[in-house]
Design an enzyme around this catalytic site. Structure first.
Site, PDB file in Angstrom:
ATOM      1  N   ASP A 173      -7.353  -6.380  -2.993  1.00 30.46           N
ATOM      2  CA  ASP A 173      -6.015  -6.344  -2.406  1.00 30.46           C
ATOM      3  C   ASP A 173      -5.784  -4.989  -1.739  1.00 30.46           C
ATOM      4  OD1 ASP A 173      -3.164  -7.717  -2.440  1.00 30.46           O
ATOM      5  OD2 ASP A 173      -2.846  -5.611  -2.921  1.00 30.46           O
ATOM      6  N   GLU A 198      -2.815 -10.115   2.249  1.00 29.05           N
ATOM      7  CA  GLU A 198      -3.784  -9.017   2.311  1.00 29.05           C
ATOM      8  C   GLU A 198      -4.776  -9.084   1.152  1.00 29.05           C
ATOM      9  OE1 GLU A 198      -0.001  -7.278   0.410  1.00 29.05           O
ATOM     10  OE2 GLU A 198      -0.525  -8.769   1.920  1.00 29.05           O
TER      11      GLU A 198
END
Length: 325
Positions: A181, A224
């Site tokens: 992440d 993301e």
């Protein structure tokens, strides 16, 4: 070049999905055969034949390919000149610019497979003698690949993970799932804009892809977040892979008009061995996600491994495994 990008000044022309008006087929002698295929949005997969000498792309009326509700597109954003020597695209001094692959350009000759970004809309350019075959190949690619980053998508990941679990039980194999992440990604979007954020994700995916081995699966899980399924990986190998990806993410700057910046990633790891019973793909992802949460809580820009009894501690240092940054 147009005015600098300011998201606050952008407005939508209408509600709902981006609407495209197809280019009517009018084949002309001497025009190079080619087409654009939409890679993102609700009309993903729509094909536009480039069969006339001049084709306009934009948000306003009177253009040939109209991206009516793309709030990042200008009314007359770009034009494509089609001729015997190929297709040449030119930016019409748009506000947010035009990109071919990852490069911002004002003019470029399109090559087979190039990605053309006009505003927030991404097209794939296909130039082939058999456009029908090329289009079908692209449809399969789009069914398994993320439109922005071109790594595998979540649907492919779910199937691959279920298959990997089945094989691990049968052959007593071990493998690892790593969830990656981007740290504080919202600040990138807030400072540089969502289009810049998209370019960061695209380049970052390329960096991560260089870290994984052939046969491993790298997929965009959403937003993301990325997930890697690493074959034949025990905890030590998974930690090394996580560190390679972490270092690769922060290794070089991302460059935008407003300046250069770096990003970091946090990584959560779940190792699965052939004796694991009752695990599903969903539960493995959940464990990797818990480890990722520990990485975030531990200061970000680090790697953490999930353990059933809690986060594992280094036997000598007393610190969680994985470097703190």
């Amino acid at each position: 070049m147009g005015d600098p990008f300011n998201p606050d000044e952008l407005t939508l022309d209408g509600e709902g999905a981006t609407v495209f008006e197809e280019v009517s087929p009018r084949a002309r002698a001497g025009v190079q055969k080619g087409c654009l295929v939409v890679l993102n949005g609700d009309l993903q997969g729509r094909r536009f034949d480039l069969d006339r000498p001049l084709i306009l792309i934009g948000r306003g009326e009177g253009v040939d390919i109209r991206i009516e509700t793309d709030r990042f597109a200008s009314r007359r954003h770009a034009e494509i000149h089609v001729g015997p020597d190929g297709c040449r695209v030119t930016d019409l001094e748009s506000s947010n610019g035009m990109f071919v692959n990852l490069d911002r350009v004002t003019e470029a000759t399109l090559r087979d497979g190039d990605r053309l970004q006009v505003g927030g809309t991404i097209f794939r350019f296909l130039r082939a003698d058999d456009l029908e075959r090329a289009w079908l190949d692209e449809m399969y690619r789009m069914a398994t690949r993320d439109g922005l980053t071109e790594v595998f998508n979540k649907a492919y990941l779910v199937e691959a993970l279920d298959a990997k679990l089945s094989l691990a039980r049968r052959y007593r194999d071990s493998f690892a799932v790593l969830m990656v992440d981007v740290d504080r990604f919202k600040s990138v979007n807030d400072r540089f804009g969502h289009l810049a954020g998209d370019r960061v994700l695209k380049e970052l995916a390329g960096r991560l892809q260089e870290c994984v081995r052939q046969g491993d699966v790298l997929a965009r899980f959403g937003g993301e977040e990325f997930v890697v399924v690493a074959n034949n990986a025990d905890e030590s190998a998974a930690l090394r892979l996580g560190e390679r990806m972490r270092k690769s993410a922060e290794a070089g700057p991302f460059v935008e008009k407003e300046g250069a910046f770096t990003v970091t990633v946090s990584v959560g790891v779940c190792v699965v061995n052939g004796t694991s019973e009752g695990l599903t793909g969903e539960s493995v992802i959940e464990r990797a996600d818990r480890a990722l949460y520990q990485a975030k809580e531990g200061g970000r820009n680090c790697v953490r491994v999930w353990e059933e009894e809690g986060e594992k501690l280094g036997a000598e240092s007393g610190k969680p495994k994985g470097e703190m940054r």
